[in-house]
Design a protein around this motif. Structure first.
Motif, PDB file in Angstrom:
ATOM      1  N   PRO A  49       9.857  -0.013   8.596  1.00  0.00           N
ATOM      2  CA  PRO A  49       8.278  -0.077   8.538  1.00  0.00           C
ATOM      3  C   PRO A  49       7.874  -1.613   8.953  1.00  0.00           C
ATOM      4  O   PRO A  49       8.696  -2.713   8.410  1.00  0.00           O
ATOM      5  CB  PRO A  49       7.990   0.327   7.296  1.00  0.00           C
ATOM      6  CG  PRO A  49       9.025   0.208   6.353  1.00  0.00           C
ATOM      7  CD  PRO A  49      10.396   0.140   7.098  1.00  0.00           C
ATOM      8  N   TRP A  50       6.679  -1.708   9.534  1.00  0.00           N
ATOM      9  CA  TRP A  50       6.081  -3.265   9.883  1.00  0.00           C
ATOM     10  C   TRP A  50       5.415  -3.382   8.524  1.00  0.00           C
ATOM     11  O   TRP A  50       4.508  -2.724   8.053  1.00  0.00           O
ATOM     12  CB  TRP A  50       5.336  -2.971  10.962  1.00  0.00           C
ATOM     13  CG  TRP A  50       4.162  -4.016  11.282  1.00  0.00           C
ATOM     14  CD1 TRP A  50       4.117  -5.594  10.687  1.00  0.00           C
ATOM     15  CD2 TRP A  50       3.359  -4.097  12.340  1.00  0.00           C
ATOM     16  NE1 TRP A  50       3.337  -6.170  11.089  1.00  0.00           N
ATOM     17  CE2 TRP A  50       2.644  -5.199  12.281  1.00  0.00           C
ATOM     18  CE3 TRP A  50       2.898  -3.236  13.197  1.00  0.00           C
ATOM     19  CZ2 TRP A  50       1.740  -5.830  13.084  1.00  0.00           C
ATOM     20  CZ3 TRP A  50       1.842  -3.555  14.103  1.00  0.00           C
ATOM     21  CH2 TRP A  50       1.232  -4.711  14.056  1.00  0.00           C
ATOM     22  N   VAL A  51       5.958  -4.350   7.641  1.00  0.00           N
ATOM     23  CA  VAL A  51       5.527  -4.461   6.313  1.00  0.00           C
ATOM     24  C   VAL A  51       4.077  -4.882   6.289  1.00  0.00           C
ATOM     25  O   VAL A  51       3.309  -4.060   5.548  1.00  0.00           O
ATOM     26  CB  VAL A  51       6.265  -5.262   5.646  1.00  0.00           C
ATOM     27  CG1 VAL A  51       5.992  -5.516   3.932  1.00  0.00           C
ATOM     28  CG2 VAL A  51       7.655  -4.758   5.632  1.00  0.00           C
ATOM     29  N   ARG A  53       1.543  -4.261   8.187  1.00  0.00           N
ATOM     30  CA  ARG A  53       0.622  -3.151   8.658  1.00  0.00           C
ATOM     31  C   ARG A  53       0.530  -1.940   7.649  1.00  0.00           C
ATOM     32  O   ARG A  53      -0.464  -1.313   7.543  1.00  0.00           O
ATOM     33  CB  ARG A  53       1.078  -2.717  10.033  1.00  0.00           C
ATOM     34  CG  ARG A  53       0.364  -1.183  10.420  1.00  0.00           C
ATOM     35  CD  ARG A  53      -1.215  -1.726  10.754  1.00  0.00           C
ATOM     36  NE  ARG A  53      -1.586  -2.844  11.486  1.00  0.00           N
ATOM     37  CZ  ARG A  53      -1.557  -2.837  12.789  1.00  0.00           C
ATOM     38  NH1 ARG A  53      -1.350  -1.553  13.630  1.00  0.00           N
ATOM     39  NH2 ARG A  53      -1.831  -3.860  13.705  1.00  0.00           N
ATOM     40  N   ALA A  54       1.777  -1.807   6.991  1.00  0.00           N
ATOM     41  CA  ALA A  54       2.127  -0.809   5.853  1.00  0.00           C
ATOM     42  C   ALA A  54       1.131  -1.288   4.803  1.00  0.00           C
ATOM     43  O   ALA A  54       0.378  -0.386   3.925  1.00  0.00           O
ATOM     44  CB  ALA A  54       3.526  -0.706   5.417  1.00  0.00           C
ATOM     45  N   GLU A  57      -2.548  -0.521   5.630  1.00  0.00           N
ATOM     46  CA  GLU A  57      -2.632   0.974   5.685  1.00  0.00           C
ATOM     47  C   GLU A  57      -2.941   1.208   4.141  1.00  0.00           C
ATOM     48  O   GLU A  57      -3.844   1.969   3.950  1.00  0.00           O
ATOM     49  CB  GLU A  57      -1.696   1.467   6.261  1.00  0.00           C
ATOM     50  CG  GLU A  57      -1.492   1.614   7.846  1.00  0.00           C
ATOM     51  CD  GLU A  57      -0.414   2.224   8.401  1.00  0.00           C
ATOM     52  OE1 GLU A  57      -0.426   2.375   9.552  1.00  0.00           O
ATOM     53  OE2 GLU A  57       0.635   2.782   7.840  1.00  0.00           O
ATOM     54  N   SER A 381       0.800   5.454   9.879  1.00  0.00           N
ATOM     55  CA  SER A 381       1.698   5.221  10.886  1.00  0.00           C
ATOM     56  C   SER A 381       3.079   4.553  10.350  1.00  0.00           C
ATOM     57  O   SER A 381       4.153   4.764  10.647  1.00  0.00           O
ATOM     58  CB  SER A 381       1.362   4.285  11.993  1.00  0.00           C
ATOM     59  OG  SER A 381       0.187   4.841  12.689  1.00  0.00           O
ATOM     60  N   GLU A 382       2.771   3.441   9.426  1.00  0.00           N
ATOM     61  CA  GLU A 382       3.809   2.761   8.835  1.00  0.00           C
ATOM     62  C   GLU A 382       4.305   3.264   7.441  1.00  0.00           C
ATOM     63  O   GLU A 382       5.307   3.509   7.295  1.00  0.00           O
ATOM     64  CB  GLU A 382       3.621   1.108   8.624  1.00  0.00           C
ATOM     65  CG  GLU A 382       3.449   0.453   9.902  1.00  0.00           C
ATOM     66  CD  GLU A 382       4.339   0.634  10.974  1.00  0.00           C
ATOM     67  OE1 GLU A 382       5.432   0.311  10.657  1.00  0.00           O
ATOM     68  OE2 GLU A 382       4.104   0.866  12.207  1.00  0.00           O
ATOM     69  N   SER A 385       6.907   6.277   7.266  1.00  0.00           N
ATOM     70  CA  SER A 385       8.306   6.087   7.497  1.00  0.00           C
ATOM     71  C   SER A 385       9.137   6.456   6.440  1.00  0.00           C
ATOM     72  O   SER A 385      10.191   6.598   6.511  1.00  0.00           O
ATOM     73  CB  SER A 385       8.534   4.621   8.262  1.00  0.00           C
ATOM     74  OG  SER A 385       8.233   3.791   7.298  1.00  0.00           O
TER      75      SER A 385
END
Ligand SMILES: NC(=O)NCCC[C@H](N)C(=O)O
Length: 405
Positions: A49-51, A53-54, A57, A381-382, A385
């Motif tokens: 994951p793109w941290v 962005r996670a 979110e 999205s992130e 995952s």
């Protein structure tokens, strides 16, 4: 908090849909930065994951809850606060260094190094882990291990607070996680519930050294009725042990043991079935017809196990209602399978007929709304995952009883 709940009531959950008052989340942090293409499978993530962005979110998820007057507690903060107690620190360090891979020299080194950390840094080490090249331990084991080997494994699945503890009425079940990558998470939830003043005096109904039971498998269908998935994570012996425990403490009169396919897509019962109203469930259409339940009851001494019945029938009987409605999304099998994989059935109810869902499960959400369920959409999205949705990412600590709804 309403008067009807009692002024001091700070925990207690007797249904899936009673108005949510307090929830424990875990804001993803540095433990996600440990994921690489070489370890993500073992650590139960489907990607890297793109941290940042996670985290965005996740912050939006927390805000959506606050916007509906839900108090959000963070596991990391509760852990740090619990670790201000010297006994908690000692228990935490002993648990973290128990791994036999370490050997005595490294274990002694880590015991001293971790014991010297302040609560916040210790919490960080317990959650994000410790890599061999981050310490100067010396000795044979550290020399033979690779630089990037973990001495204390990171816990990226802390994100899924649903699984590592579950409130059953006023008692908390610290669960027993089946996958090695997650087993240590419950050392942390055990510390929180034992040492954090907020939970002082709370009864415990389960612990992490018992047979495997994961919170994602446990649904409180209504007061006194639990449904427990039995599959990849919760074992038959786990549901039997949980049933004995909840009966002994008077927390339930019926436990429905629900076999589910032993595969990653359906790792927990809440990946295929969540409640959205006092008498309605959202179910994965491709499995809904075949789901059966064994009703387990007791006379106070022994367990009685009924012949399996269709899940909705057994659940309605146990709840004492005529019908438990299934929200039929009517999706074709391929769309249904795609949206199930993306956690479309993993809704988090904030109250009867109000739930949070990932925005990307477009078709399932549309059908929910057509059935009169309000859907609050969040981006995942992130977050997705890790293969978990809004219910997986939340541990309700306090719900208002349904009687006052
Ligand atoms: N209740 C849930 O379904 N939780 C999702 C857990 C996802 C996590 N990556 C796991 O494999 O355990």
């Amino acid at each position: 908090m309403t008067e009807a709940q009692g002024v001091d009531k700070r925990y207690g959950v007797d249904s899936e849909v009673g108005p949510l008052r307090t929830v424990m989340l875990h804001r993803p942090g540095n433990e996600l930065r440990r994921l690489t293409p070489r370890n993500n499978d073992k650590l139960l993530f489907d990607g890297i994951p793109w941290v940042g962005r996670a985290q965005e979110e996740h912050d939006a998820f927390a805000q959506a809850l606050r916007d509906r007057d839900v108090e959000v507690l963070y596991l990391g903060e509760l852990l740090t606060e619990a670790l201000t107690d010297p006994e908690a620190r000692s228990v935490a360090v002993t648990g973290a260094i128990a791994d036999l891979r370490l050997g005595d020299t490294l274990r002694d080194y880590l015991r001293t190094a971790l014991s010297d950390l302040d609560p916040a840094r210790l919490a960080e080490a317990l959650m994000a882990g410790v890599r061999n090249d981050e310490v100067r331990a010396g000795g044979l084991v550290t020399s033979l291990l690779a630089h990037e080997d973990f001495l204390i494994d990171p816990l990226p699945n802390l994100l899924f607070t649903r699984d590592s503890s579950v409130w059953i009425r006023d008692s908390v079940a610290v669960t027993s996680l089946a996958m090695p990558a997650r087993a240590r998470e419950t050392q942390l939830t055990e510390l929180i519930y034992t040492f954090h003043p907020r939970f002082a005096g709370a009864d415990k109904v389960y612990d992490h050294q018992l047979e495997h039971v994961e919170g994602g498998d446990v649904l409180a269908l209504g007061p006194g009725v639990l449904a427990v998935g039995v599959g990849e994570r919760t074992t038959p012996a786990g549901v039997e042990r949980l049933a004995r425990r909840v009966f002994a403490q008077g927390l339930a009169h019926t436990v429905l043991a629900v076999p589910i396919a032993q595969q990653r897509a359906t790792m927990h019962l809440d990946t295929v079935c969540t409640m959205v109203d006092v008498d309605a469930v959202l179910m994965y259409p491709n499995m809904a017809e075949e789901m059966r339940a064994h009703a387990v009851t007791t006379d106070g001494e022994q367990l009685y196990v009924a012949e399996p019945e269709p899940f909705l029938v057994a659940a309605a009987k146990a709840l004492g209602i005529d019908t438990l409605r299934r929200i039929d999304t009517g999706l074709d099998p391929v769309t249904a399978e795609r949206e199930q994989w993306d956690d479309g059935n993993n809704t988090l109810a904030l109250a009867p007929r109000v739930c949070i869902a990932y925005e990307r499960t477009v078709e399932t959400n549309a059908r929910l709304e057509e059935s009169g369920i309000e859907v609050i959409r969040i981006s995942g999205s992130e977050l997705g995952s890790g293969r978990g949705g809004p219910r997986c990412m939340s541990c309700p600590v306090l719900r208002a009883p349904l009687a006052v709804v």
